[in-house]
Design a protein around this motif. Structure first.
Motif, PDB file in Angstrom:
ATOM      1  N   GLY A 195      16.042 -41.507  52.775  1.00  0.00           N
ATOM      2  CA  GLY A 195      15.395 -40.104  52.776  1.00  0.00           C
ATOM      3  C   GLY A 195      14.828 -40.334  51.689  1.00  0.00           C
ATOM      4  O   GLY A 195      13.792 -39.010  51.372  1.00  0.00           O
ATOM      5  N   LYS A 196      14.257 -41.111  50.928  1.00  0.00           N
ATOM      6  CA  LYS A 196      13.027 -41.121  49.359  1.00  0.00           C
ATOM      7  C   LYS A 196      11.666 -41.242  49.719  1.00  0.00           C
ATOM      8  O   LYS A 196      11.527 -42.103  51.044  1.00  0.00           O
ATOM      9  N   LYS A 197      11.707 -40.342  49.360  1.00  0.00           N
ATOM     10  CA  LYS A 197       9.734 -40.178  49.288  1.00  0.00           C
ATOM     11  C   LYS A 197       8.742 -40.807  48.930  1.00  0.00           C
ATOM     12  O   LYS A 197       9.524 -40.883  47.792  1.00  0.00           O
ATOM     13  N   ILE A 198       7.976 -41.487  49.356  1.00  0.00           N
ATOM     14  CA  ILE A 198       7.241 -43.078  48.264  1.00  0.00           C
ATOM     15  C   ILE A 198       5.854 -42.935  49.368  1.00  0.00           C
ATOM     16  O   ILE A 198       4.970 -42.004  50.391  1.00  0.00           O
ATOM     17  N   TYR A 199       5.520 -43.210  48.307  1.00  0.00           N
ATOM     18  CA  TYR A 199       3.407 -43.674  48.461  1.00  0.00           C
ATOM     19  C   TYR A 199       3.921 -45.129  48.801  1.00  0.00           C
ATOM     20  O   TYR A 199       4.400 -45.416  48.001  1.00  0.00           O
ATOM     21  N   TRP A 200       2.857 -45.464  49.473  1.00  0.00           N
ATOM     22  CA  TRP A 200       2.370 -47.115  49.767  1.00  0.00           C
ATOM     23  C   TRP A 200       0.939 -46.918  48.431  1.00  0.00           C
ATOM     24  O   TRP A 200       0.036 -46.255  48.333  1.00  0.00           O
ATOM     25  N   PHE A 201       1.595 -48.332  47.125  1.00  0.00           N
ATOM     26  CA  PHE A 201       0.792 -48.223  46.136  1.00  0.00           C
ATOM     27  C   PHE A 201      -0.087 -50.248  46.633  1.00  0.00           C
ATOM     28  O   PHE A 201       1.118 -50.854  46.686  1.00  0.00           O
ATOM     29  N   GLN A 202      -1.554 -50.160  46.709  1.00  0.00           N
ATOM     30  CA  GLN A 202      -1.398 -51.784  46.857  1.00  0.00           C
ATOM     31  C   GLN A 202      -2.040 -52.016  45.527  1.00  0.00           C
ATOM     32  O   GLN A 202      -2.692 -51.407  44.874  1.00  0.00           O
ATOM     33  N   SER A 203      -1.411 -53.405  44.799  1.00  0.00           N
ATOM     34  CA  SER A 203      -2.155 -53.709  43.889  1.00  0.00           C
ATOM     35  C   SER A 203      -2.604 -54.713  43.925  1.00  0.00           C
ATOM     36  O   SER A 203      -2.304 -55.241  45.080  1.00  0.00           O
ATOM     37  N   SER A 204      -3.024 -55.918  42.938  1.00  0.00           N
ATOM     38  CA  SER A 204      -4.083 -57.125  42.606  1.00  0.00           C
ATOM     39  C   SER A 204      -2.860 -58.144  42.515  1.00  0.00           C
ATOM     40  O   SER A 204      -3.342 -59.193  41.736  1.00  0.00           O
ATOM     41  N   ASP A 246      10.167 -55.738  43.702  1.00  0.00           N
ATOM     42  CA  ASP A 246      10.280 -56.563  45.421  1.00  0.00           C
ATOM     43  C   ASP A 246      10.428 -56.099  46.216  1.00  0.00           C
ATOM     44  O   ASP A 246       9.843 -54.544  46.006  1.00  0.00           O
ATOM     45  N   LYS A 247      10.360 -56.306  47.761  1.00  0.00           N
ATOM     46  CA  LYS A 247       9.855 -55.171  48.753  1.00  0.00           C
ATOM     47  C   LYS A 247      11.036 -54.119  48.915  1.00  0.00           C
ATOM     48  O   LYS A 247      11.038 -53.057  49.991  1.00  0.00           O
ATOM     49  N   LYS A 248      12.455 -54.305  48.246  1.00  0.00           N
ATOM     50  CA  LYS A 248      13.136 -53.789  48.827  1.00  0.00           C
ATOM     51  C   LYS A 248      13.088 -52.819  47.628  1.00  0.00           C
ATOM     52  O   LYS A 248      13.770 -51.538  47.718  1.00  0.00           O
ATOM     53  N   ASP A 249      12.537 -52.885  46.260  1.00  0.00           N
ATOM     54  CA  ASP A 249      12.916 -51.961  45.326  1.00  0.00           C
ATOM     55  C   ASP A 249      11.784 -50.470  45.954  1.00  0.00           C
ATOM     56  O   ASP A 249      10.449 -50.518  46.177  1.00  0.00           O
ATOM     57  N   ILE A 250      11.915 -49.276  44.862  1.00  0.00           N
ATOM     58  CA  ILE A 250      11.316 -48.008  44.718  1.00  0.00           C
ATOM     59  C   ILE A 250      10.881 -48.213  43.149  1.00  0.00           C
ATOM     60  O   ILE A 250      11.988 -48.041  42.646  1.00  0.00           O
ATOM     61  N   TRP A 251       9.735 -47.806  42.396  1.00  0.00           N
ATOM     62  CA  TRP A 251       8.940 -47.835  41.549  1.00  0.00           C
ATOM     63  C   TRP A 251       9.416 -46.213  40.844  1.00  0.00           C
ATOM     64  O   TRP A 251       8.326 -45.617  41.778  1.00  0.00           O
ATOM     65  N   ASP A 252      10.381 -45.692  39.855  1.00  0.00           N
ATOM     66  CA  ASP A 252       9.827 -44.914  39.598  1.00  0.00           C
ATOM     67  C   ASP A 252       9.654 -44.180  38.101  1.00  0.00           C
ATOM     68  O   ASP A 252       9.713 -43.077  37.657  1.00  0.00           O
ATOM     69  N   GLY A 253       9.919 -45.725  37.681  1.00  0.00           N
ATOM     70  CA  GLY A 253       8.852 -45.808  35.755  1.00  0.00           C
ATOM     71  C   GLY A 253       9.880 -45.037  34.792  1.00  0.00           C
ATOM     72  O   GLY A 253       9.710 -45.345  34.122  1.00  0.00           O
ATOM     73  N   ILE A 254      11.166 -45.147  35.852  1.00  0.00           N
ATOM     74  CA  ILE A 254      12.072 -44.642  34.907  1.00  0.00           C
ATOM     75  C   ILE A 254      12.816 -45.905  33.529  1.00  0.00           C
ATOM     76  O   ILE A 254      12.952 -45.905  32.123  1.00  0.00           O
ATOM     77  N   PRO A 255      12.357 -46.954  33.908  1.00  0.00           N
ATOM     78  CA  PRO A 255      13.211 -48.358  32.942  1.00  0.00           C
ATOM     79  C   PRO A 255      11.815 -48.066  32.053  1.00  0.00           C
ATOM     80  O   PRO A 255      11.896 -49.519  30.864  1.00  0.00           O
ATOM     81  N   CYS A 256      11.094 -47.824  32.126  1.00  0.00           N
ATOM     82  CA  CYS A 256       9.242 -47.952  31.120  1.00  0.00           C
ATOM     83  C   CYS A 256       9.959 -47.751  29.927  1.00  0.00           C
ATOM     84  O   CYS A 256       9.816 -46.599  29.176  1.00  0.00           O
ATOM     85  N   ILE A 257       8.894 -48.770  29.100  1.00  0.00           N
ATOM     86  CA  ILE A 257       9.353 -48.481  27.661  1.00  0.00           C
ATOM     87  C   ILE A 257       7.591 -48.945  26.582  1.00  0.00           C
ATOM     88  O   ILE A 257       7.318 -49.393  27.580  1.00  0.00           O
ATOM     89  N   PRO A 258       7.401 -48.303  26.150  1.00  0.00           N
ATOM     90  CA  PRO A 258       5.900 -47.890  25.428  1.00  0.00           C
ATOM     91  C   PRO A 258       5.359 -49.494  24.954  1.00  0.00           C
ATOM     92  O   PRO A 258       6.738 -50.443  24.238  1.00  0.00           O
ATOM     93  N   ALA A 259       4.239 -49.756  24.564  1.00  0.00           N
ATOM     94  CA  ALA A 259       3.654 -50.548  23.978  1.00  0.00           C
ATOM     95  C   ALA A 259       4.294 -50.837  22.693  1.00  0.00           C
ATOM     96  O   ALA A 259       4.361 -49.728  22.331  1.00  0.00           O
ATOM     97  N   GLY A 266       3.474 -51.779  46.957  1.00  0.00           N
ATOM     98  CA  GLY A 266       4.675 -51.584  46.440  1.00  0.00           C
ATOM     99  C   GLY A 266       5.290 -49.917  47.012  1.00  0.00           C
ATOM    100  O   GLY A 266       4.050 -49.037  46.904  1.00  0.00           O
ATOM    101  N   ARG A 267       6.471 -49.314  46.928  1.00  0.00           N
ATOM    102  CA  ARG A 267       6.612 -47.986  47.082  1.00  0.00           C
ATOM    103  C   ARG A 267       6.432 -47.933  45.737  1.00  0.00           C
ATOM    104  O   ARG A 267       7.629 -47.840  44.506  1.00  0.00           O
ATOM    105  N   ILE A 268       6.410 -46.490  45.578  1.00  0.00           N
ATOM    106  CA  ILE A 268       6.463 -46.281  44.594  1.00  0.00           C
ATOM    107  C   ILE A 268       6.768 -44.073  44.925  1.00  0.00           C
ATOM    108  O   ILE A 268       6.834 -43.734  45.453  1.00  0.00           O
ATOM    109  N   LEU A 269       7.675 -43.834  43.886  1.00  0.00           N
ATOM    110  CA  LEU A 269       8.688 -43.172  44.560  1.00  0.00           C
ATOM    111  C   LEU A 269       7.685 -41.803  44.377  1.00  0.00           C
ATOM    112  O   LEU A 269       6.797 -41.569  42.765  1.00  0.00           O
ATOM    113  N   ARG A 270       8.067 -40.589  45.087  1.00  0.00           N
ATOM    114  CA  ARG A 270       7.450 -38.963  45.060  1.00  0.00           C
ATOM    115  C   ARG A 270       8.251 -38.456  43.965  1.00  0.00           C
ATOM    116  O   ARG A 270       9.523 -38.060  44.198  1.00  0.00           O
TER     117      ARG A 270
END
Length: 342
Positions: free
Chosen positions: A192-201, A158-171, A212-216
């Motif tokens: 103070g967290k550095k982020i990228y903006w990422f447009q999804s579909s 959601d708009k408050k979150d920053i995605w860092d991939g840490i909870p990700c699990i494999p298929a 979405g905010r993606i952690l640098r």
């Protein structure tokens, strides 16, 4: 540095027939590529060019429907990669959407009419996923790329979150999955967290109005990192040519500048632009105002070393040495450092 408001691109969701098109229809590879090329076309020509997603899906000759490692959904759309999309458009061009309309399901591959309208690419450029390279690229325009995917984490961002991939699990097959979209900018949050903006579909309900905010990497805790590369397969289009009534309108590459005159041309046009740049911190700068004389990518131009004077942070004039390290249509990247007086 980048704005904390996500830059607005053409929506990736204009073909929506479900709330999360590319989650169910696995078309993110095509949507992300189309959106990135449309954005660069707008930067180059100053006008909207909606390109045909349907043609790309129908006709990409790397259709992997019979590949056991690929996935075909209930609409017969298939998973693939942005590289396949770029290569197909480079070979075939792509039509405008108004001439090859969206149908909502996979159709038969068709041959272009003689007098088709759209764009043609001459190439694409792979961008390194290291932070410095991505920031340099994003200063000039959007970057098509893939981010580590997790249904429970990334999909529910959601708009408050920053995605860092840490909870990700494999298929179940043990491989990590990735989602293709468009990196459209970067910034720093209030914390103070550095982020990228990422447009999804995935529609405007995802992230902040579809961004979405993606952690640098520079903001990661060294003891807590994602299990796989957070970002991969980043690329931008090369020169974009319009196609009108079947005829390619070649973009001017300014090849009429004689080889022996290029150093002087660079000196006349480049150095005045550099002199207007206020040097704060950093090692690279990007100039936009010289594209008409610095487009052609030649070793003579690209290895051009020079000295220049410019204002330092203390407002005093300092001497710098520099080298052109990249020349693309529309921008020039220069590496520089202050000359220390002994």
């Amino acid at each position: 540095m980048g704005s904390m408001a996500p830059p607005k691109l053409t929506p990736l969701t204009r073909h929506l027939f479900s709330s999360f098109l590319s989650f169910y229809a696995v078309t993110c590879w095509a949507l992300g590529t189309i959106s990135g090329i449309e954005a660069w076309t707008r930067l180059k020509y100053g006008e909207e060019s909606k390109l045909s997603l349907q043609e790309l899906l129908n006709c990409c000759d790397r259709n992997p429907k019979n590949d056991d490692d690929k996935y075909v959904d209930k609409y017969q759309f298939y998973s693939s990669s942005s590289l396949d999309a770029f290569l197909w458009i480079e070979s075939n061009g792509i039509q405008l959407e108004k001439d090859y309309k969206w149908e909502g399901e996979l159709g038969a591959s068709t041959v272009k009419k003689m007098k088709w309208n759209g764009i043609k690419l001459d190439s694409h450029e792979n961008i390194s996923t290291d932070e410095e390279s991505l920031l340099i690229a994003l200063n000039k325009g959007p970057v098509v790329g893939a981010i580590l995917f997790d249904k429970g984490g990334l999909l529910s961002l959601d708009k408050k979150d920053i995605w860092d991939g840490i909870p990700c699990i494999p298929a179940p097959d043990g491989k990590y999955k990735y989602h293709v979209g468009v990196f459209s900018g970067y910034g720093t949050t209030d914390s103070g967290k550095k982020i990228y903006w990422f447009q999804s579909s995935w529609g405007s309900r995802w992230g902040e109005s579809g961004y979405g905010r993606i952690l640098r990497k520079s903001s990661y805790n060294s003891k807590n990192t994602p299990p796989a590369d957070l970002i991969c397969k980043t690329r931008i289009p090369g020169t974009i040519h319009k196609v009108v009534n079947g005829k390619i309108q070649r973009a001017n590459n300014y090849s009429d500048v004689d080889e022996e005159k290029k150093p002087q041309v660079i000196k006349d046009y480049l150095e005045p632009a550099i002199g207007n740049y206020n040097y704060n911190s950093g090692t690279h700068l990007i100039l936009e105002s010289v594209e008409k004389v610095l487009y052609q990518k030649t070793s003579l131009v690209e290895k051009y070393d020079f000295m220049f004077n410019a204002k330092a942070p203390d407002n005093n004039m300092r001497k710098f040495k520099a080298q052109i390290i990249k020349i693309k249509e529309g921008y020039v990247v220069i590496k520089y450092e202050e000359v220390k007086v002994v």
